[in-house]
Design an enzyme around this catalytic site. Structure first.
Site, short mmCIF file in Angstrom:
data_model
loop_
_atom_site.label_atom_id
_atom_site.label_comp_id
_atom_site.label_asym_id
_atom_site.label_seq_id
_atom_site.Cartn_x
_atom_site.Cartn_y
_atom_site.Cartn_z
N SER A 167 -6.35 -2.11 1.52
CA SER A 167 -5.75 -3.42 1.84
C SER A 167 -5.64 -3.63 3.34
CB SER A 167 -4.35 -3.47 1.22
OG SER A 167 -3.64 -4.58 1.72
N TYR A 181 4.23 0.37 0.55
CA TYR A 181 2.96 0.01 -0.10
C TYR A 181 1.79 0.31 0.82
CZ TYR A 181 -0.86 -3.09 -1.53
OH TYR A 181 -2.10 -3.60 -1.85
N LYS A 190 -1.55 3.27 0.82
CA LYS A 190 -2.99 3.00 1.00
C LYS A 190 -3.55 3.86 2.14
CE LYS A 190 -3.56 -0.31 -2.10
NZ LYS A 190 -4.32 -0.09 -3.32
P1 NAD Z 1 -2.91 -6.31 -10.42
O1 NAD Z 1 -1.50 -5.85 -10.51
O2 NAD Z 1 -3.26 -7.61 -11.03
O3 NAD Z 1 -3.89 -5.18 -11.01
C1 NAD Z 1 -3.58 -3.81 -10.98
C2 NAD Z 1 -3.82 -3.26 -12.37
O4 NAD Z 1 -3.47 -1.89 -12.38
C3 NAD Z 1 -2.98 -3.96 -13.44
O5 NAD Z 1 -3.78 -4.35 -14.52
C4 NAD Z 1 -1.96 -2.92 -13.83
O6 NAD Z 1 -1.56 -3.04 -15.19
C5 NAD Z 1 -2.72 -1.63 -13.57
N1 NAD Z 1 -1.84 -0.50 -13.33
C6 NAD Z 1 -0.72 -0.45 -12.58
N2 NAD Z 1 -0.18 0.76 -12.62
C7 NAD Z 1 -1.00 1.52 -13.41
C8 NAD Z 1 -0.97 2.86 -13.83
N3 NAD Z 1 0.01 3.70 -13.46
N4 NAD Z 1 -1.95 3.31 -14.63
C9 NAD Z 1 -2.95 2.49 -15.04
N5 NAD Z 1 -3.01 1.21 -14.68
C10 NAD Z 1 -2.05 0.72 -13.87
O7 NAD Z 1 -3.31 -6.30 -8.88
P2 NAD Z 1 -4.63 -6.80 -8.19
O8 NAD Z 1 -4.29 -7.94 -7.31
O9 NAD Z 1 -5.72 -6.94 -9.17
O10 NAD Z 1 -4.90 -5.55 -7.23
C11 NAD Z 1 -5.76 -4.50 -7.60
C12 NAD Z 1 -5.79 -3.46 -6.48
O11 NAD Z 1 -6.16 -4.09 -5.26
C13 NAD Z 1 -4.41 -2.82 -6.22
O12 NAD Z 1 -4.62 -1.46 -5.98
C14 NAD Z 1 -3.93 -3.52 -4.97
O13 NAD Z 1 -3.11 -2.70 -4.20
C15 NAD Z 1 -5.23 -3.83 -4.24
N6 NAD Z 1 -5.11 -4.98 -3.34
C16 NAD Z 1 -4.75 -6.20 -3.84
C17 NAD Z 1 -4.60 -7.28 -2.96
C18 NAD Z 1 -4.19 -8.65 -3.46
O14 NAD Z 1 -3.82 -9.48 -2.64
N7 NAD Z 1 -4.25 -8.93 -4.76
C19 NAD Z 1 -4.82 -7.12 -1.58
C20 NAD Z 1 -5.20 -5.86 -1.13
C21 NAD Z 1 -5.35 -4.78 -2.01
N1 UFG Z 2 3.59 -18.32 2.58
C1 UFG Z 2 4.37 -19.44 2.54
N2 UFG Z 2 5.03 -19.73 1.38
C2 UFG Z 2 4.94 -18.95 0.27
C3 UFG Z 2 4.13 -17.79 0.32
C4 UFG Z 2 3.48 -17.50 1.49
O1 UFG Z 2 4.48 -20.16 3.52
O2 UFG Z 2 5.59 -19.25 -0.74
C5 UFG Z 2 2.83 -18.02 3.80
C6 UFG Z 2 3.12 -16.66 4.41
O3 UFG Z 2 4.21 -16.73 5.30
C7 UFG Z 2 1.79 -16.34 5.08
C8 UFG Z 2 0.74 -17.00 4.17
O4 UFG Z 2 1.46 -17.99 3.43
O5 UFG Z 2 1.72 -16.97 6.33
C9 UFG Z 2 0.11 -16.03 3.19
O6 UFG Z 2 1.12 -15.33 2.49
P1 UFG Z 2 0.79 -14.46 1.19
O7 UFG Z 2 2.08 -13.92 0.69
O8 UFG Z 2 -0.03 -15.24 0.24
O9 UFG Z 2 -0.16 -13.30 1.74
P2 UFG Z 2 0.12 -12.19 2.86
O10 UFG Z 2 -1.02 -12.27 3.82
O11 UFG Z 2 1.46 -12.28 3.42
O12 UFG Z 2 0.05 -10.84 2.01
C10 UFG Z 2 -1.01 -10.54 1.09
C11 UFG Z 2 -0.48 -9.51 0.10
C12 UFG Z 2 -0.14 -8.24 0.82
C13 UFG Z 2 -1.37 -7.76 1.55
C14 UFG Z 2 -1.88 -8.83 2.48
C15 UFG Z 2 -3.16 -8.40 3.13
O13 UFG Z 2 0.68 -10.02 -0.54
O14 UFG Z 2 0.26 -7.25 -0.11
O15 UFG Z 2 -2.12 -10.02 1.77
O16 UFG Z 2 -4.07 -8.02 2.16
F1 UFG Z 2 -1.04 -6.68 2.28
#
Ligand code: NAD
Ligand code: UFG
Length: 348
Positions: A134, A158, A162
């Site tokens: 991430s 978190y 990573k």
């Molecule tokens: P998500 O929560 O939708 O998907 C994660 C999946 O992992 C879920 O289906 C959940 O049920 C499963 N899971 C959680 N704990 C588990 C366990 N102990 N054993 C087996 N399965 C388990 O999240 P996502 O947005 O699809 O993210 C997927 C990956 O990408 C995560 O590792 C997250 O940290 C990473 N990531 C996501 C974002 C984002 O903005 N969505 C950004 C950067 C990195």
């Molecule tokens: N924001 C608002 N209102 C809301 C939600 C967000 O104004 O209700 C703003 C935030 O302040 C930020 C932008 O919208 O400026 C994006 O916010 P998000 O929460 O959608 O995304 P972030 O970039 O803050 O964080 C996301 C994930 C993190 C991850 C990061 C980089 O939530 O876990 O992207 O991958 F680390």
């Protein structure tokens, strides 16, 4: 080719699963449904059936921390003479606030879960891995665009998990530089949904992130959007982020598989974003114009832990993976809205 996809019923995993199956991969999904619904898999099956596609999918409901379960997946695959060729590892927890309240749970699931997986992969001589890292690992820096050699300084548990996982990859790779093939993909802000509207993002409870909150305001599930700060050092005062269409992100994983297959061994840390920064106000305006609605909003104070600007330098992904994001912000809004309108209550 057989792929083990952990977290395959989550937001990102489900889109990767669909693309893999469409392209003929044999997919084994391991998911505990800790943050997803088993309905996701039915949606994927129905979509592929409707499109007359033949596909091979196997679902294992289990926890990544349970080594016996992972062991069994590899063992069964060998018994069926269908070895796991590559692992895409997404299973894990991703809420910043939850990680601050319950850090040990995050270390347990994210770090120990990954360690279990790596131990088992080693045992069964499966050395190819694509991992979901991430942009959160870059911490509070505003110096944009962010390239992979940017300082690593996460500001929450978190992010720390990573970083720990990436360090594990580093040590593992260096223990025998001829063996492992690993792409650690650092995602920026994945948003939108599959254009069919069959799968999308379905956060539990009130969404923390901008996009799902926005679509829920548009459909009337939330009254108004809180804009966290209009006094940032940006053109219009609101925060700037790098929003990438979920299908572009998923395609980055397919490109990573091709890349790993072309290498004898490698360890690469690669940003996956759109390479563009958009402010919250720009997102609101684009969403309103794409779907033809008004989004009521209210300016609030800055959210703790936010930065003014965060967007990716994606030149490494372009060069190494031959991948480039194709979808526009308009497409992101249209597909995100299509998912929301077809599924007002998500998968429920
Ligand atoms: P998500 O929560 O939708 O998907 C994660 C999946 O992992 C879920 O289906 C959940 O049920 C499963 N899971 C959680 N704990 C588990 C366990 N102990 N054993 C087996 N399965 C388990 O999240 P996502 O947005 O699809 O993210 C997927 C990956 O990408 C995560 O590792 C997250 O940290 C990473 N990531 C996501 C974002 C984002 O903005 N969505 C950004 C950067 C990195
Ligand atoms: N924001 C608002 N209102 C809301 C939600 C967000 O104004 O209700 C703003 C935030 O302040 C930020 C932008 O919208 O400026 C994006 O916010 P998000 O929460 O959608 O995304 P972030 O970039 O803050 O964080 C996301 C994930 C993190 C991850 C990061 C980089 O939530 O876990 O992207 O991958 F680390």
């Amino acid at each position: 080719m057989r792929v083990l996809l952990t977290g395959g019923s989550g937001f990102i995993g489900s889109h990767i699963a669909l693309l893999l199956l469409e392209r003929g991969f044999d997919v084994v999904i391991l998911d505990s449904y800790a943050n997803s619904s088993p309905n996701v898999i039915n949606r994927i099956n129905t979509y592929l059936d409707k499109n007359d596609l033949r596909y091979k999918i196997e679902i294992i409901n289990g926890d990544i921390r349970d080594k016996k379960i992972i062991d069994n997946i590899f063992l069964e695959s060998i018994k069926q003479s269908k070895n796991i060729d590559i692992v895409i590892h997404l299973a894990g927890l991703k809420s910043v606030s939850e990680s601050l309240n319950n850090p040990l749970h995050y270390w347990d699931v994210n770090v120990l879960g990954t360690l279990n997986l790596l131990l088992t992969m080693k045992e069964y001589e499966c050395y190819s891995l694509v991992f979901s890292s991430s942009a959160t690992i870059y911490g509070l820096s505003d110096s944009v665009p962010i390239s992979e050699d940017h300082k690593i300084s996460p500001i929450n548990p978190y992010g720390e998990t990573k970083v720990a996982i990436e360090k594990m990859f580093f040590d593992l790779y260096n223990s025998n530089t001829n063996l492992w093939k690993i792409c650690s993909l650092r995602y920026f802000n994945p948003v939108g949904a599959h254009p069919s509207g069959v799968i999308g993002e379905d956060p539990v409870g009130t969404p923390n992130n901008l996009f799902p909150f926005l679509t829920q305001v548009a459909i009337g599930r939330q009254k108004l959007l809180n804009v966290f700060g209009d006094d940032w050092d940006t053109k219009d005062g609101s925060g700037i982020r790098d929003y990438i269409h979920i299908i572009d992100l998923a395609e980055g994983h397919l490109a990573s598989i091709d890349y790993l297959n072309s290498k004898e061994s490698c360890l690469e840390f690669i940003n996956l974003g759109s390479g563009n920064g958009y402010s919250v106000f720009q997102i609101i305006t684009q969403f309103e114009s794409s779907i033809g609605c008004q989004i009521p909003f209210s300016i609030q104070s800055r959210r703790e832990g936010d930065v003014a600007k965060c967007y990716a330098d994606i030149s490494k992904a372009k060069k190494l993976l031959g991948w480039t994001p194709k979808r526009t912000l308009d497409q992101i809004c249209l597909d995100g809205w299509n998912w929301q309108i077809k599924n007002p209550n998500g998968y429920r």
